[in-house]
Scaffold this active site. Structure first.
Site, mmCIF file in Angstrom:
data_model
loop_
_atom_site.group_PDB
_atom_site.id
_atom_site.type_symbol
_atom_site.label_atom_id
_atom_site.label_comp_id
_atom_site.label_asym_id
_atom_site.label_seq_id
_atom_site.Cartn_x
_atom_site.Cartn_y
_atom_site.Cartn_z
ATOM 1 N N ASP A 5 6.779 26.696 1.480
ATOM 2 C CA ASP A 5 8.160 26.338 1.959
ATOM 3 C C ASP A 5 8.831 26.324 0.360
ATOM 4 O O ASP A 5 8.223 26.116 -0.558
ATOM 5 C CB ASP A 5 8.349 24.940 2.503
ATOM 6 C CG ASP A 5 7.675 24.799 3.854
ATOM 7 O OD1 ASP A 5 7.980 25.415 4.582
ATOM 8 O OD2 ASP A 5 6.922 23.678 3.628
ATOM 9 N N ASP A 56 12.315 25.071 -1.506
ATOM 10 C CA ASP A 56 13.404 24.124 -1.252
ATOM 11 C C ASP A 56 14.500 24.478 -2.447
ATOM 12 O O ASP A 56 13.966 24.814 -3.321
ATOM 13 C CB ASP A 56 12.924 22.731 -1.363
ATOM 14 C CG ASP A 56 12.184 22.467 -0.164
ATOM 15 O OD1 ASP A 56 12.123 23.146 0.904
ATOM 16 O OD2 ASP A 56 11.186 21.498 -0.365
ATOM 17 N N ASP A 71 10.024 12.045 -6.307
ATOM 18 C CA ASP A 71 8.790 11.052 -6.195
ATOM 19 C C ASP A 71 7.954 11.249 -7.445
ATOM 20 O O ASP A 71 7.731 10.449 -8.246
ATOM 21 C CB ASP A 71 7.978 11.311 -5.086
ATOM 22 C CG ASP A 71 7.799 12.672 -4.814
ATOM 23 O OD1 ASP A 71 8.123 13.598 -5.401
ATOM 24 O OD2 ASP A 71 7.473 12.956 -3.433
#
Length: 463
Positions: A69, A71, A150
């Site tokens: 993926d 982003d 995070d």
């Protein structure tokens, strides 16, 4: 308690320090980046917005992995992004995002997030009593966004205008040393979103990284926070954890950090009891199922959550079924009731969509019939739509050390024969009275009793 001799680097990262790494100093190449992702950031840049590729895709490119993926982070609002891309849709309430669609390819675009504390109590940012973020649509700068991520290794930004990488939290150094480090105060960050503990385990297993001491230490004490997470979200997280190709190591880390029990309480209890009783095949069944899943993922073969959940929930289901049988319930109804009870209870922790829970029950229901090998049922079982999954599960049980009287080997052999060979094998089974535990006792045919001896035939040879 933190060791006083720990270096300053091991303290929580509380302030960003922007470092720009030029193209000739990093390994991220446009050749390895999705063309559609580049289209999105270039379009946003051309309209006067800041836009960067961010997070796991940049981390993986640094590690010479292939991101699944890509982003994008931008200072454009979700509504602005939606207006720029007709092939997009707005999603999410807790965390508003835009998905830009290119056929089957999807690029996720998020607006820079800011620290929510100054907005606490406002509509854009809501928290539960435990500190968990319920809504987080507070927007800010790129620096703010980096501090809201995070882990340091996920706070790297790729700038498509000059091909540089922007590092705010010394993430490149942590990639070099193989360190997984949470940004900010770990206890606060875990309270904000307890799923971060699961992500820490997942990344440690996937990347073969070591958690920084301050990131690791609170996890054992905060696992119970996962009980507040919606079960549907935890189902998705379980798939990411155990169907990533690193399921065995992930499972072992979940057990080590006491995070498996909040996800699968009945299984955790059954495993602990089995280990205390020196019953090793119960633990081995789960390990073998995860090894099988890991192999299929690495071979790019499809995997189904149903098979994994069938293995994970088999130990508590078998224990409950045994209890019911010991109470006098026949085996088949006992299995059916135990199956329904265990799956229903599990859905309170990790929701299992009906299409998967029904398949789990099918796999379990077929186990007794595959073990018994009743001659009249062999052909219909071979044609059963869930035969293959049930057969694979039977073989897995044998591989884990469960004694099934070689049933798995028998079903393996009969599938390799032609029609004539199958008939011969079934005939041989019939001549031996089916499975050994069935014995050579033959059922007597029920005769229509005469009127004068009906009373004496109330008990027939059928059972």
């Amino acid at each position: 308690m933190r060791n006083r001799n720990q270096t300053k680097r091991s303290q929580p990262i509380l302030d960003p320090e922007k470092t720009i790494i030029p193209r000739d100093k990093h390994p991220v190449s446009r050749r390895n980046i999705s063309d559609n992702a580049l289209k999105v950031i270039n379009r946003l840049n051309s309209q006067g917005y800041e836009a960067y590729l961010v997070g796991g895709c940049i981390r993986d490119l640094y590690l010479d992995l292939h991101p699944k993926d890509f982003d994008v982070a931008t200072n454009a609002s979700p509504e602005d992004v939606r207006r720029l891309f007709r092939n997009s849709r707005l999603i999410g309430r807790r965390f508003k995002l835009v998905h830009v669609l290119f056929g089957r390819d999807m690029i996720e675009v998020a607006t820079f997030r800011a620290n929510h504390e100054q907005h606490h109590g406002q509509e854009k940012s809501r928290h539960s009593d435990s500190g968990r973020i319920l809504r987080d649509n507070v927007y800010g700068t790129m620096e703010d966004d980096a501090m809201r991520r995070d882990f340091t290794v996920n706070a790297l930004y790729y700038d498509g205008r000059d091909f540089s990488v922007v590092d705010f939290c010394n993430g490149v150094e942590d990639i070099r040393t193989g360190t997984l480090r949470l940004i900010g105060d770990p206890v606060t960050r875990y309270h904000e979103d307890p799923v971060r503990m699961l992500r820490a385990v997942r990344f440690a297993a996937k990347l073969n990284f070591t958690m920084a001491p301050e990131t690791e230490q609170p996890i054992n004490e905060l696992g119970q926070l996962l009980r507040d997470i919606p079960s549907a979200r935890l189902f998705d997280e379980v798939l990411k954890l155990l169907q990533s190709g690193h399921g065995v190591k992930t499972f072992e880390l979940l057990r080590e950090y006491q995070l498996f029990a909040p996800l699968f309480p009945a299984t955790d209890h059954a495993l602990n009891e089995a280990l205390n009783e020196q019953d090793k095949h119960v633990y081995a069944l789960i390990i073998e199922s995860l090894k099988s899943t890991d192999r299929r993922v690495k071979q790019n073969r499809p995997v189904t959550p149903a098979f994994l959940f069938a293995a994970l929930l088999w130990p508590p289901m078998r224990r409950l079924a045994k209890e019911l049988i010991d109470q006098g319930m026949p085996p088949v109804p006992a299995f059916q009731q135990a199956s329904m009870t265990v799956i229903t209870n599990q859905c309170n922790h990790t929701a299992i969509p009906r299409r998967f829970s029904m398949m789990v029950r099918d796999i379990w229901d077929l186990q007794i019939r595959l073990e018994r090998r009743q001659p009249k049922l062999i052909e219909s079982l071979l044609e059963h739509p869930k035969f293959r999954a049930a057969y694979d599960f039977l073989v897995l049980r044998e591989q884990s050390g469960e004694n099934l009287s070689a049933a798995g080997q028998w079903w393996t052999e009969i599938q390799e024969l032609d029609e004539h060979g199958r008939h011969a094998m079934i005939k041989s089974l019939s001549s031996h009275g089916g499975q050994k535990k069935q014995g050579n006792k033959r059922r007597r045919r029920r005769r229509k009793p005469r009127s004068d001896d009906a009373a004496s035939n109330n008990q027939s040879g059928d059972s």
